[in-house]
Design a protein around this motif. Structure first.
Motif, PDB file in Angstrom:
ATOM      1  N   GLY A 150       3.697   8.849   7.256  1.00 42.72           N
ATOM      2  CA  GLY A 150       2.824   7.691   7.427  1.00 42.72           C
ATOM      3  C   GLY A 150       2.320   7.139   6.110  1.00 42.72           C
ATOM      4  N   THR A 151       1.893   5.891   6.158  1.00 45.56           N
ATOM      5  CA  THR A 151       1.293   5.251   4.993  1.00 45.56           C
ATOM      6  C   THR A 151      -0.200   5.528   4.996  1.00 45.56           C
ATOM      7  OG1 THR A 151       2.983   3.525   4.928  1.00 45.56           O
ATOM      8  CG2 THR A 151       0.884   3.034   3.864  1.00 45.56           C
ATOM      9  N   ARG A 152      -0.695   6.011   3.879  1.00 49.23           N
ATOM     10  CA  ARG A 152      -2.096   6.439   3.802  1.00 49.23           C
ATOM     11  C   ARG A 152      -3.026   5.252   3.558  1.00 49.23           C
ATOM     12  NH1 ARG A 152      -1.840  12.342   2.930  1.00 49.23           N
ATOM     13  NH2 ARG A 152      -4.089  12.412   2.545  1.00 49.23           N
ATOM     14  N   LYS A 186      -9.445   9.005  -7.711  1.00 50.47           N
ATOM     15  CA  LYS A 186     -10.059   8.263  -8.815  1.00 50.47           C
ATOM     16  C   LYS A 186      -9.347   6.935  -9.030  1.00 50.47           C
ATOM     17  CE  LYS A 186     -11.626  12.358 -11.353  1.00 50.47           C
ATOM     18  NZ  LYS A 186     -11.446  13.174 -12.591  1.00 50.47           N
ATOM     19  N   ALA A 187      -8.024   6.948  -8.877  1.00 51.49           N
ATOM     20  CA  ALA A 187      -7.242   5.723  -9.072  1.00 51.49           C
ATOM     21  C   ALA A 187      -7.583   4.661  -8.033  1.00 51.49           C
ATOM     22  CB  ALA A 187      -5.754   6.042  -9.029  1.00 51.49           C
ATOM     23  N   LEU A 188      -8.141   5.106  -6.896  1.00 52.80           N
ATOM     24  CA  LEU A 188      -8.596   4.171  -5.865  1.00 52.80           C
ATOM     25  C   LEU A 188     -10.012   3.678  -6.140  1.00 52.80           C
ATOM     26  CD1 LEU A 188      -7.246   5.995  -2.683  1.00 52.80           C
ATOM     27  CD2 LEU A 188      -6.346   3.888  -3.707  1.00 52.80           C
ATOM     28  N   GLY A 189     -10.649   4.250  -7.147  1.00 51.58           N
ATOM     29  CA  GLY A 189     -12.004   3.847  -7.516  1.00 51.58           C
ATOM     30  C   GLY A 189     -13.091   4.701  -6.917  1.00 51.58           C
ATOM     31  N   ILE A 232      -9.855   0.809   5.834  1.00 52.03           N
ATOM     32  CA  ILE A 232      -9.417  -0.171   4.845  1.00 52.03           C
ATOM     33  C   ILE A 232      -7.927   0.051   4.630  1.00 52.03           C
ATOM     34  CG2 ILE A 232      -9.781  -1.089   2.527  1.00 52.03           C
ATOM     35  CD1 ILE A 232     -12.364   1.282   3.787  1.00 52.03           C
ATOM     36  N   LEU A 233      -7.119  -0.928   4.949  1.00 53.96           N
ATOM     37  CA  LEU A 233      -5.661  -0.777   4.916  1.00 53.96           C
ATOM     38  C   LEU A 233      -5.135  -0.901   3.487  1.00 53.96           C
ATOM     39  CD1 LEU A 233      -4.918  -2.866   8.125  1.00 53.96           C
ATOM     40  CD2 LEU A 233      -4.939  -0.371   7.912  1.00 53.96           C
ATOM     41  N   THR A 234      -5.456   0.108   2.701  1.00 54.18           N
ATOM     42  CA  THR A 234      -5.089   0.120   1.288  1.00 54.18           C
ATOM     43  C   THR A 234      -3.597   0.352   1.066  1.00 54.18           C
ATOM     44  OG1 THR A 234      -5.773   2.442   1.304  1.00 54.18           O
ATOM     45  CG2 THR A 234      -7.331   0.837   0.394  1.00 54.18           C
ATOM     46  N   SER A 235      -2.938   1.051   1.985  1.00 49.80           N
ATOM     47  CA  SER A 235      -1.492   1.337   1.873  1.00 49.80           C
ATOM     48  C   SER A 235      -1.146   1.939   0.515  1.00 49.80           C
ATOM     49  CB  SER A 235      -0.671   0.052   2.075  1.00 49.80           C
ATOM     50  OG  SER A 235      -0.978  -0.566   3.298  1.00 49.80           O
ATOM     51  N   PRO A 297      -7.644  -5.085   2.257  1.00 46.82           N
ATOM     52  CA  PRO A 297      -8.360  -5.464   1.036  1.00 46.82           C
ATOM     53  C   PRO A 297      -7.448  -6.246   0.088  1.00 46.82           C
ATOM     54  CG  PRO A 297      -7.543  -3.246   0.801  1.00 46.82           C
ATOM     55  CD  PRO A 297      -7.114  -3.721   2.188  1.00 46.82           C
ATOM     56  N   ASP A 298      -7.869  -6.410  -1.126  1.00 46.01           N
ATOM     57  CA  ASP A 298      -7.053  -7.046  -2.156  1.00 46.01           C
ATOM     58  C   ASP A 298      -6.063  -5.995  -2.670  1.00 46.01           C
ATOM     59  OD1 ASP A 298      -5.945  -8.180  -4.415  1.00 46.01           O
ATOM     60  OD2 ASP A 298      -7.818  -9.066  -5.121  1.00 46.01           O
TER      61      ASP A 298
END
Length: 330
Positions: A150-152, A186-189, A232-235, A297-298
């Protein structure tokens, strides 16, 4: 004469029974025992697919012994167990290999793949042959398949709308233990917090963490949606496992047995891909009916932020030369 005939018949029957028992013992001894460990629960769909499409495919020549729910080995310890000869098979994360094969860190990079089709095209071609060969050489583990799980996406509590990585500041995001997983957080903020998979629900419920990241089918299976209110569909990761066997076990197999294990591994991969893709299509309606907010999101902001962090980190120094470019061109 009749008595002698009866005795002869009886002796023949006993001898035949002995042969059958002996043959049964030989057949049992000839079976290849495969001990398997997994973090997911036995009730998880992935466990059912494994038993049906891998174990069920193996046939009478094998005896598959699975242990689920981290009851045999804890998450992250399976690779070492395989190398020590205490475990035959596991469904590993790419991060499990990073200490021994630093170049494998590229597999855990956020936004490495553009989507499922891109991921499958990369793995089904020869792009990863060199890396998987290095993994086998340095760890002694045979990579058999890369089932799609799956896509996280990010799943959190609270009313704050998350549109960019800057909005993730201060959010305690559960990530699995290990440096690679923590760096992805961390890379996701976010502020990544290591929590064992089996303890995530309670951690969300008690406020130990504010959110977690997993594919949508896992979110439903583990009921994380009960203790969160937005997705939040960050994919950020098109997630696959590394379905692998210890080199010791693999090398003990004859050519026919190796072919069967490989065939069944690909059967498991195909079934996992189909199941996961099907479930992902159904998830939005399910979570919205449960009262959760789902929104995109963006993505460019998240992708650029994450890839910049990776490129400026020590991780990128270990990536095989030119591999990222090959993946991007595929």
């Amino acid at each position: 004469m009749r008595s002698q005939t009866m005795k002869g018949t009886l002796r023949g029957a006993v001898a035949a029974m002995a042969l059958l028992v002996t043959a049964g013992a030989v057949n049992a001894a000839d079976k290849v025992e495969i001990i398997y460990s997994d973090t997911v629960q036995e009730t998880d769909r992935r466990s059912g697919i494994l038993k049906e499409h891998f174990a069920g495919c193996l046939g009478d020549g094998f005896e598959f012994k699975p242990y689920f729910g981290a009851t045999l080995f804890k998450q992250g310890t399976e690779l070492t167990a395989m190398q020590r000869g205490n475990l035959d098979m596991a469904n590993l994360a790419s991060y499990d290999f990073e200490n021994q094969v630093p170049s494998a860190s590229i597999l855990g990079t956020g936004y490495l793949f553009r989507g499922y089709e891109h991921m499958r095209k990369v793995f089904d071609g020869d792009v990863m042959d060199g890396l998987f060969g290095e993994i086998q050489e340095k760890t002694g583990v045979k990579v058999l398949a890369n089932p799609y799980i799956g896509t996280r996406h990010v799943n959190i509590k609270g009313d704050k709308k998350i549109m960019t990585p800057a909005d993730m500041a201060g959010i305690k995001l559960r990530m699995p233990g290990g440096e690679g997983w923590q760096f992805l957080g961390k890379a996701l903020g976010a502020n990544p917090t290591p929590v064992a998979f089996t303890e995530v629900y309670t951690a969300l419920q008690t406020g130990t963490v504010d959110g977690q990241d997993n594919p949508l089918p896992t979110n439903k299976q583990m009921k994380f949606y009960e203790v969160t209110n937005q997705i939040i569909l960050t994919s950020h990761r098109v997630a696959t496992n590394i379905f692998a066997m210890s080199g010791k076990k693999w090398n003990s197999l004859n050519d026919a047995q190796k072919a069967k294990v490989k065939e069944c591994s690909m059967s498991f991969q195909a079934a996992m891909d189909k199941s996961t893709l099907g479930l992902e299509k159904e998830m939005a309606d399910f979570f919205e009916k449960e009262g959760l907010k789902l929104y995109k999101p963006d993505i460019d902001a998240f992708r650029n932020h994450a890839l910049d962090m990776y490129k400026n980190s020590d991780y990128s120094k270990n990536w095989p030369a030119g591999l990222l470019e090959k993946i991007n061109k595929t």
